[in-house]
Each structure stands twice: as structure tokens, then as C-alpha cells.
Design a protein around this motif. Structure first.
Motif, PDB file in Angstrom:
ATOM      1  N   THR A  63       0.837  -1.207   0.000  1.00 60.06           N
ATOM      2  CA  THR A  63       0.000   0.000   0.000  1.00 60.06           C
ATOM      3  C   THR A  63       0.866   1.250   0.000  1.00 60.06           C
ATOM      4  OG1 THR A  63      -1.806  -1.154   1.117  1.00 60.06           O
ATOM      5  CG2 THR A  63      -1.798   1.254   1.259  1.00 60.06           C
ATOM      6  N   TYR A  64       1.885   1.263   0.823  1.00 59.59           N
ATOM      7  CA  TYR A  64       2.811   2.398   0.906  1.00 59.59           C
ATOM      8  C   TYR A  64       3.374   2.727  -0.474  1.00 59.59           C
ATOM      9  CZ  TYR A  64       6.863   5.085   2.668  1.00 59.59           C
ATOM     10  OH  TYR A  64       7.802   6.050   2.926  1.00 59.59           O
ATOM     11  N   SER A  65       3.822   1.697  -1.195  1.00 59.18           N
ATOM     12  CA  SER A  65       4.450   1.944  -2.502  1.00 59.18           C
ATOM     13  C   SER A  65       3.453   2.506  -3.511  1.00 59.18           C
ATOM     14  CB  SER A  65       5.101   0.668  -3.032  1.00 59.18           C
ATOM     15  OG  SER A  65       4.139  -0.328  -3.273  1.00 59.18           O
ATOM     16  N   VAL A  66       2.196   2.050  -3.472  1.00 61.67           N
ATOM     17  CA  VAL A  66       1.192   2.585  -4.386  1.00 61.67           C
ATOM     18  C   VAL A  66       0.825   4.014  -3.997  1.00 61.67           C
ATOM     19  CG1 VAL A  66      -1.153   2.307  -5.288  1.00 61.67           C
ATOM     20  CG2 VAL A  66       0.309   0.301  -4.984  1.00 61.67           C
ATOM     21  N   LEU A  67       0.715   4.287  -2.702  1.00 59.95           N
ATOM     22  CA  LEU A  67       0.437   5.657  -2.260  1.00 59.95           C
ATOM     23  C   LEU A  67       1.571   6.601  -2.665  1.00 59.95           C
ATOM     24  CD1 LEU A  67      -0.988   4.964   1.312  1.00 59.95           C
ATOM     25  CD2 LEU A  67      -2.271   5.805  -0.671  1.00 59.95           C
ATOM     26  N   LEU A  68       2.799   6.147  -2.524  1.00 59.47           N
ATOM     27  CA  LEU A  68       3.948   6.963  -2.934  1.00 59.47           C
ATOM     28  C   LEU A  68       3.916   7.217  -4.438  1.00 59.47           C
ATOM     29  CD1 LEU A  68       6.587   8.428  -2.340  1.00 59.47           C
ATOM     30  CD2 LEU A  68       7.753   6.201  -2.447  1.00 59.47           C
ATOM     31  N   TYR A  69       3.619   6.195  -5.213  1.00 62.29           N
ATOM     32  CA  TYR A  69       3.488   6.359  -6.668  1.00 62.29           C
ATOM     33  C   TYR A  69       2.370   7.356  -6.987  1.00 62.29           C
ATOM     34  CZ  TYR A  69       2.609   5.183 -11.551  1.00 62.29           C
ATOM     35  OH  TYR A  69       2.423   5.245 -12.904  1.00 62.29           O
TER      36      TYR A  69
ATOM     37  N   LYS B  24       0.254   7.943   7.049  1.00 58.22           N
ATOM     38  CA  LYS B  24       1.184   8.380   8.101  1.00 58.22           C
ATOM     39  C   LYS B  24       2.640   8.050   7.771  1.00 58.22           C
ATOM     40  CE  LYS B  24       1.399   6.495  12.263  1.00 58.22           C
ATOM     41  NZ  LYS B  24       0.996   6.075  13.606  1.00 58.22           N
ATOM     42  N   GLY B  25       2.863   6.888   7.170  1.00 56.87           N
ATOM     43  CA  GLY B  25       4.230   6.511   6.818  1.00 56.87           C
ATOM     44  C   GLY B  25       4.864   7.465   5.823  1.00 56.87           C
ATOM     45  N   LEU B  26       4.105   7.893   4.824  1.00 57.11           N
ATOM     46  CA  LEU B  26       4.635   8.850   3.845  1.00 57.11           C
ATOM     47  C   LEU B  26       5.037  10.159   4.508  1.00 57.11           C
ATOM     48  CD1 LEU B  26       2.067   8.475   0.913  1.00 57.11           C
ATOM     49  CD2 LEU B  26       4.356   7.501   1.038  1.00 57.11           C
ATOM     50  N   ILE B  27       4.234  10.589   5.466  1.00 52.81           N
ATOM     51  CA  ILE B  27       4.509  11.841   6.177  1.00 52.81           C
ATOM     52  C   ILE B  27       5.736  11.671   7.062  1.00 52.81           C
ATOM     53  CG2 ILE B  27       3.606  13.510   7.852  1.00 52.81           C
ATOM     54  CD1 ILE B  27       0.749  12.583   6.813  1.00 52.81           C
ATOM     55  N   ASN B  28       5.730  10.625   7.893  1.00 50.33           N
ATOM     56  CA  ASN B  28       6.817  10.401   8.848  1.00 50.33           C
ATOM     57  C   ASN B  28       8.155  10.129   8.178  1.00 50.33           C
ATOM     58  OD1 ASN B  28       4.967  10.762  10.898  1.00 50.33           O
ATOM     59  ND2 ASN B  28       4.717   8.581  11.311  1.00 50.33           N
ATOM     60  N   ASP B  29       8.135   9.491   7.015  1.00 52.43           N
ATOM     61  CA  ASP B  29       9.375   9.205   6.292  1.00 52.43           C
ATOM     62  C   ASP B  29       9.876  10.398   5.487  1.00 52.43           C
ATOM     63  OD1 ASP B  29       9.243   6.652   7.326  1.00 52.43           O
ATOM     64  OD2 ASP B  29       8.574   5.717   5.466  1.00 52.43           O
ATOM     65  N   GLY B  30       9.134  11.509   5.496  1.00 54.09           N
ATOM     66  CA  GLY B  30       9.545  12.708   4.769  1.00 54.09           C
ATOM     67  C   GLY B  30       9.286  12.630   3.273  1.00 54.09           C
ATOM     68  N   GLU B  31       8.501  11.645   2.835  1.00 46.99           N
ATOM     69  CA  GLU B  31       8.252  11.475   1.398  1.00 46.99           C
ATOM     70  C   GLU B  31       7.423  12.618   0.821  1.00 46.99           C
ATOM     71  OE1 GLU B  31       9.721   9.592  -0.560  1.00 46.99           O
ATOM     72  OE2 GLU B  31      10.414   7.884   0.599  1.00 46.99           O
ATOM     73  N   VAL B  32       6.485  13.141   1.586  1.00 44.04           N
ATOM     74  CA  VAL B  32       5.666  14.253   1.083  1.00 44.04           C
ATOM     75  C   VAL B  32       6.561  15.451   0.790  1.00 44.04           C
ATOM     76  CG1 VAL B  32       3.773  15.836   1.595  1.00 44.04           C
ATOM     77  CG2 VAL B  32       3.624  13.445   2.329  1.00 44.04           C
ATOM     78  N   SER B  33       7.421  15.769   1.721  1.00 43.51           N
ATOM     79  CA  SER B  33       8.346  16.888   1.543  1.00 43.51           C
ATOM     80  C   SER B  33       9.333  16.622   0.405  1.00 43.51           C
ATOM     81  CB  SER B  33       9.099  17.139   2.847  1.00 43.51           C
ATOM     82  OG  SER B  33       9.912  18.268   2.731  1.00 43.51           O
ATOM     83  N   ARG B  34       9.851  15.396   0.328  1.00 42.54           N
ATOM     84  CA  ARG B  34      10.823  15.054  -0.722  1.00 42.54           C
ATOM     85  C   ARG B  34      10.183  15.149  -2.109  1.00 42.54           C
ATOM     86  NH1 ARG B  34      11.740  11.188  -4.104  1.00 42.54           N
ATOM     87  NH2 ARG B  34      10.179   9.764  -3.249  1.00 42.54           N
TER      88      ARG B  34
END
Length: 148
Positions: free
Chosen positions: A29-35, A67-77
Motif C-alpha cells: 500500500t505504501y508503494s502505491v500511495l507513494l506512486y 502516516k508513513g509517507l509523512i513520517n518518512d519525509g516522502e511528502v516533503s521530498r
């Protein structure tokens, strides 16, 4: 994130539909949300997140999903610092930036949530910018909805 699921091999297939099975909590799920986040920020494509039940889209579960995307800094990146969080309200996920304690939302949602149990409510609505769909947790331990 390198120890978890990656979409790179499946995206090379250029298929219209991809079904991903795998062990629990390995990052599917994380990988699809990141994509979906990357596609939204670079191309304006929105993501549909489909779950089976309305309760799966309650605030607590929906916030937990990103939450994982936010906590890992992916949104900012991904947004080059333009946004640093994701806000969920009324079955809609929107990029946001926290400035001096205030939340500034983007104009357009990055994702919409849909529950199969509410399918009758969506039939006359258009979502023209949705280009990717995540049907999350589609395997049931118990039973399926009528005609699912």
C-alpha cells in the motif's frame, strides 16, 4: 524503503491492471500511495483509494494509511518542500503545509476514498483526473458484499 515492496518491476510491464499479492505489512500500500503522490505532483493525476467498507475510510484508518509517507519525509521530498503533510477530510486526502501552526491546503485533492459498500452514492459523480486506482485490502477473511 529499499527493504520493502517496490513497484519498479510491475510498472515495467505497462499493464492496464496490476494485482499485487504479498505478505502483510511489506509496503504494498505504501508503494502505491507513494506512486500516486509522485504522479499527482508531477502530472496532476489523482488517485482513487477503494476499500470494501465505509468504516475503512473513517478518519483514524485513513490518516493511518498515509502516516508513513509523512513520517518518512516522502511528502516533503516528492514536493521539494512545498508540502510536508497530508490532511484527510470527508474521504479526500489533500497535500498541505504547516506554517506557524496553521495548515495550508493545496487547491486540489491528491486522492479520493471510495467504499464499495457505498457504491450507489457515486454513480452520478465524475472524477476526471483520477488516473490510478488502489483497491486496498480486497481479500476478505469472512464474506463479500452482494455482487462484489
Amino acid at each position: 524503503m529499499s527493504d520493502f515492496y517496490s513497484l519498479s518491476n510491475i510498472l515495467k510491464k505497462h499493464a492496464h491492471y496490476n494485482v499485487i499479492y504479498g505478505e502483510r505489512s511489506n509496503g504494498k500500500t505504501y508503494s502505491v500511495l507513494l506512486y500516486g503522490l509522485e504522479e499527482f505532483y508531477t502530472k496532476g493525476s489523482q488517485l482513487a483509494i477503494i476499500r470494501r467498507w465505509k468504516t475503512d475510510l473513517d478518519s483514524m484508518q485513513a490518516n493511518e494509511m498515509v502516516k508513513g509517507l509523512i513520517n518518512d519525509g516522502e511528502v516533503s521530498r516528492v514536493t521539494n518542500g512545498e508540502y510536508d503533510t497530508i490532511v484527510y477530510r470527508n474521504k479526500v486526502w489533500t497535500l498541505a503545509k504547516i506554517v506557524d501552526g496553521d495548515v495550508e491546503l493545496d487547491d486540489k485533492p491528491f486522492a479520493f476514498g471510495f467504499a464499495l459498500s457505498l457504491e450507489e452514492h457515486y454513480k452520478s459523480t465524475s472524477f476526471n483526473n483520477i488516473r490510478n486506482i488502489l483497491f486496498d485490502e480486497f481479500i476478505s477473511r469472512d464474506y463479500y458484499l452482494p455482487d462484489e
